[in-house]
Write a protein that holds these residues in place. Structure first.
Motif, PDB file in Angstrom:
ATOM      1  N   HIS A   7       0.863  -1.186   0.000  1.00 15.96           N
ATOM      2  CA  HIS A   7       0.000   0.000   0.000  1.00 15.96           C
ATOM      3  C   HIS A   7       0.893   1.227   0.000  1.00 15.96           C
ATOM      4  O   HIS A   7       1.618   1.479   0.968  1.00 15.96           O
ATOM      5  CB  HIS A   7      -0.914  -0.003   1.223  1.00 15.96           C
ATOM      6  N   GLY A   8       0.841   1.983  -1.092  1.00 14.56           N
ATOM      7  CA  GLY A   8       1.710   3.150  -1.200  1.00 14.56           C
ATOM      8  C   GLY A   8       3.163   2.704  -1.124  1.00 14.56           C
ATOM      9  O   GLY A   8       3.594   1.798  -1.816  1.00 14.56           O
ATOM     10  N   SER A   9       3.912   3.329  -0.235  1.00 16.53           N
ATOM     11  CA  SER A   9       5.325   2.969  -0.092  1.00 16.53           C
ATOM     12  C   SER A   9       5.551   1.941   1.022  1.00 16.53           C
ATOM     13  O   SER A   9       6.674   1.727   1.440  1.00 16.53           O
ATOM     14  CB  SER A   9       6.159   4.226   0.182  1.00 16.53           C
ATOM     15  N   PHE A  10       4.468   1.303   1.468  1.00 12.26           N
ATOM     16  CA  PHE A  10       4.566   0.353   2.573  1.00 12.26           C
ATOM     17  C   PHE A  10       4.241  -1.064   2.136  1.00 12.26           C
ATOM     18  O   PHE A  10       3.386  -1.284   1.277  1.00 12.26           O
ATOM     19  CB  PHE A  10       3.603   0.741   3.708  1.00 12.26           C
ATOM     20  N   VAL A  11       4.915  -2.002   2.741  1.00  8.13           N
ATOM     21  CA  VAL A  11       4.571  -3.408   2.614  1.00  8.13           C
ATOM     22  C   VAL A  11       4.142  -3.834   4.012  1.00  8.13           C
ATOM     23  O   VAL A  11       4.934  -3.801   4.954  1.00  8.13           O
ATOM     24  CB  VAL A  11       5.769  -4.260   2.131  1.00  8.13           C
ATOM     25  N   ILE A  12       2.881  -4.187   4.140  1.00  8.15           N
ATOM     26  CA  ILE A  12       2.315  -4.545   5.441  1.00  8.15           C
ATOM     27  C   ILE A  12       2.146  -6.049   5.485  1.00  8.15           C
ATOM     28  O   ILE A  12       1.392  -6.615   4.698  1.00  8.15           O
ATOM     29  CB  ILE A  12       0.973  -3.837   5.667  1.00  8.15           C
ATOM     30  N   LYS A  13       2.874  -6.669   6.384  1.00  6.13           N
ATOM     31  CA  LYS A  13       2.806  -8.122   6.523  1.00  6.13           C
ATOM     32  C   LYS A  13       2.103  -8.424   7.842  1.00  6.13           C
ATOM     33  O   LYS A  13       2.500  -7.937   8.892  1.00  6.13           O
ATOM     34  CB  LYS A  13       4.206  -8.731   6.529  1.00  6.13           C
ATOM     35  N   MET A  14       1.059  -9.223   7.767  1.00  7.64           N
ATOM     36  CA  MET A  14       0.293  -9.610   8.951  1.00  7.64           C
ATOM     37  C   MET A  14       0.326 -11.124   9.076  1.00  7.64           C
ATOM     38  O   MET A  14       0.187 -11.831   8.081  1.00  7.64           O
ATOM     39  CB  MET A  14      -1.146  -9.121   8.840  1.00  7.64           C
ATOM     40  N   VAL A  15       0.550 -11.605  10.270  1.00  2.97           N
ATOM     41  CA  VAL A  15       0.565 -13.029  10.531  1.00  2.97           C
ATOM     42  C   VAL A  15      -0.491 -13.316  11.587  1.00  2.97           C
ATOM     43  O   VAL A  15      -0.441 -12.760  12.683  1.00  2.97           O
ATOM     44  CB  VAL A  15       1.954 -13.511  11.019  1.00  2.97           C
ATOM     45  N   GLY A  16      -1.462 -14.144  11.219  1.00  2.00           N
ATOM     46  CA  GLY A  16      -2.517 -14.509  12.158  1.00  2.00           C
ATOM     47  C   GLY A  16      -2.383 -15.957  12.579  1.00  2.00           C
ATOM     48  O   GLY A  16      -1.976 -16.811  11.780  1.00  2.00           O
ATOM     49  N   ARG A  17      -2.652 -16.206  13.819  1.00  2.00           N
ATOM     50  CA  ARG A  17      -2.581 -17.569  14.343  1.00  2.00           C
ATOM     51  C   ARG A  17      -3.895 -17.921  15.011  1.00  2.00           C
ATOM     52  O   ARG A  17      -4.493 -17.084  15.675  1.00  2.00           O
ATOM     53  CB  ARG A  17      -1.451 -17.686  15.360  1.00  2.00           C
ATOM     54  N   ILE A  18      -4.287 -19.133  14.839  1.00  2.00           N
ATOM     55  CA  ILE A  18      -5.441 -19.668  15.544  1.00  2.00           C
ATOM     56  C   ILE A  18      -4.892 -20.613  16.602  1.00  2.00           C
ATOM     57  O   ILE A  18      -4.247 -21.611  16.271  1.00  2.00           O
ATOM     58  CB  ILE A  18      -6.407 -20.426  14.593  1.00  2.00           C
TER      59      ILE A  18
END
Length: 127
Positions: free
Chosen positions: A49-60
């Motif tokens: 997004h724009g100049s950002f790389v957003i990495k999200m890690v979800g755990r169950i």
């Protein structure tokens, strides 16, 4: 000589600041999930997004009731599959271990690795 009282006061201040910052960051992360229209996440999601790389890690988080699992597997004739589908993790019962005779625990020491953890602090102001 070191002023322990001053260190304790500073520690309390840092701890309060840390808690406030963690709370604010988590609220912002929740807002970002909503803005990105991401619900419950299991695994990794990367968004550019724009100049950002957003990495999200979800755990169950999954917890297994070992007794119930063995009971259900036996009823369904699936006990042979438990060894490949599940890891069995023995844990030390610290109270029983400390009370056990050395002749019992000494032969078992080779299976146990002990490493010191980080010392945790709790400091409160006396009232």
């Amino acid at each position: 000589m070191t002023d322990i009282n001053q260190m304790a006061e500073t520690w309390i201040s840092f701890k309060a600041t840390e808690a406030a910052v963690v709370k604010a960051r988590r609220e912002l992360e929740d807002e970002m999930l909503q803005a990105l229209q991401i619900g419950v996440l299991e695994g990794t999601e990367t968004i550019k997004h724009g100049s950002f790389v957003i990495k999200m890690v979800g755990r169950i988080e999954k917890k297994v009731d070992a007794d119930k699992l063995q009971e259900l597997a036996a009823e369904a004739g699936l006990s042979d599959h438990l060894g490949s589908l599940f890891r069995w993790k023995p844990e030390i019962n610290a109270t029983a271990w400390k009370q056990a005779d050395q002749s019992i625990i000494t032969p078992l020491l080779g299976a146990i690795t002990s490493t010191p953890g980080r010392t945790s602090f709790s400091i409160a102001i006396k009232e």
